[in-house]
Design a protein around this motif. Structure first.
Motif, short mmCIF file in Angstrom:
data_model
loop_
_atom_site.label_atom_id
_atom_site.label_comp_id
_atom_site.label_asym_id
_atom_site.label_seq_id
_atom_site.Cartn_x
_atom_site.Cartn_y
_atom_site.Cartn_z
N VAL A 152 14.60 12.56 -11.96
CA VAL A 152 13.48 11.63 -11.83
C VAL A 152 13.82 10.59 -10.77
N THR A 153 12.91 10.46 -9.80
CA THR A 153 13.10 9.48 -8.74
C THR A 153 11.86 8.61 -8.60
N VAL A 154 12.05 7.49 -7.92
CA VAL A 154 10.96 6.56 -7.62
C VAL A 154 10.98 6.29 -6.12
N ALA A 155 9.83 5.89 -5.58
CA ALA A 155 9.74 5.53 -4.17
C ALA A 155 8.71 4.43 -4.01
N ALA A 156 8.89 3.63 -2.95
CA ALA A 156 8.00 2.51 -2.67
C ALA A 156 7.32 2.68 -1.33
N ILE A 157 6.03 2.40 -1.29
CA ILE A 157 5.28 2.32 -0.04
C ILE A 157 4.89 0.87 0.13
N ILE A 158 5.38 0.28 1.22
CA ILE A 158 5.09 -1.12 1.53
C ILE A 158 4.53 -1.16 2.94
N GLU A 159 3.31 -1.67 3.07
CA GLU A 159 2.65 -1.75 4.37
C GLU A 159 2.57 -3.20 4.82
N ARG A 160 2.83 -3.40 6.11
CA ARG A 160 2.68 -4.73 6.73
C ARG A 160 2.17 -4.52 8.14
N ASP A 161 1.01 -5.06 8.41
CA ASP A 161 0.41 -4.98 9.76
C ASP A 161 0.35 -3.55 10.29
N GLY A 162 -0.04 -2.60 9.43
CA GLY A 162 -0.18 -1.21 9.85
C GLY A 162 1.11 -0.44 9.99
N ARG A 163 2.23 -1.06 9.59
CA ARG A 163 3.55 -0.41 9.63
C ARG A 163 4.07 -0.29 8.20
#
Length: 160
Positions: free
Chosen positions: A10-21
């Protein structure tokens, strides 16, 4: 008696967006230098959200606040010594910024911000195909409320 029960990792991942990046990590792997979302394994006693907050901080020095679940993904990776199955929970959320003095996890070369086009152009360097799949789901607006996930603690006698 030998326990031959199969279990996915079992794994986790994060999506973090800032100014289209998007916040990405570059990491050393057995296959060479790869790029990935901040991600890692669920540890004993953690909730999924605790794990993604911890992994994001360890790999990027960014504090992460999960806001939604983007998706749950299963990947079967066939390797010469036998296959491994990963069950990945990908969250999206916000970062309150980096803790500049914090050291990144062993194996993490750096954290960087890439556009979706830059990520697509480097698909051969992705740690897993789930990097692009979960990014595409995020960009398509897929969001599930965090209360979809439940953690139940079981006492020593097996009672809840």
């Amino acid at each position: 008696m030998k326990n031959d029960r199969w279990a996915p990792r079992v794994t986790v991942a994060a999506i973090i967006e800032r100014d289209g990046r998007f916040l990405i990590v570059e990491e050393e792997t057995a296959e060479g230098l790869r790029i990935n979302q901040p991600a890692g394994h669920l540890e004993a006693g953690e909730t999924l959200m605790e794990a993604v907050v911890r992994e994001t901080l360890e790999e990027t020095a960014h504090a992460f606040v999960p806001l939604a679940l983007v998706g749950v993904y299963m990947a079967h990776l066939d390797k010469p010594a036998g296959g491994t199955t990963y069950l990945r929970f990908t969250f999206c959320g916000a970062s309150s910024g980096a803790h500049e003095a914090r050291t990144l996890d062993a194996g993490i070369v750096r954290a960087l911000w890439l556009t979706p086009d830059e990520l697509r152009a480097n698909a051969e360097r992705h740690r897993t195909p789930l990097v692009l799949r979960s990014l595409d789901d995020y960009l398509a607006g897929r969001r599930f409320p965090l209360d979809l996930l439940h953690t139940h603690s079981v006492g020593p006698s097996g009672t809840q």
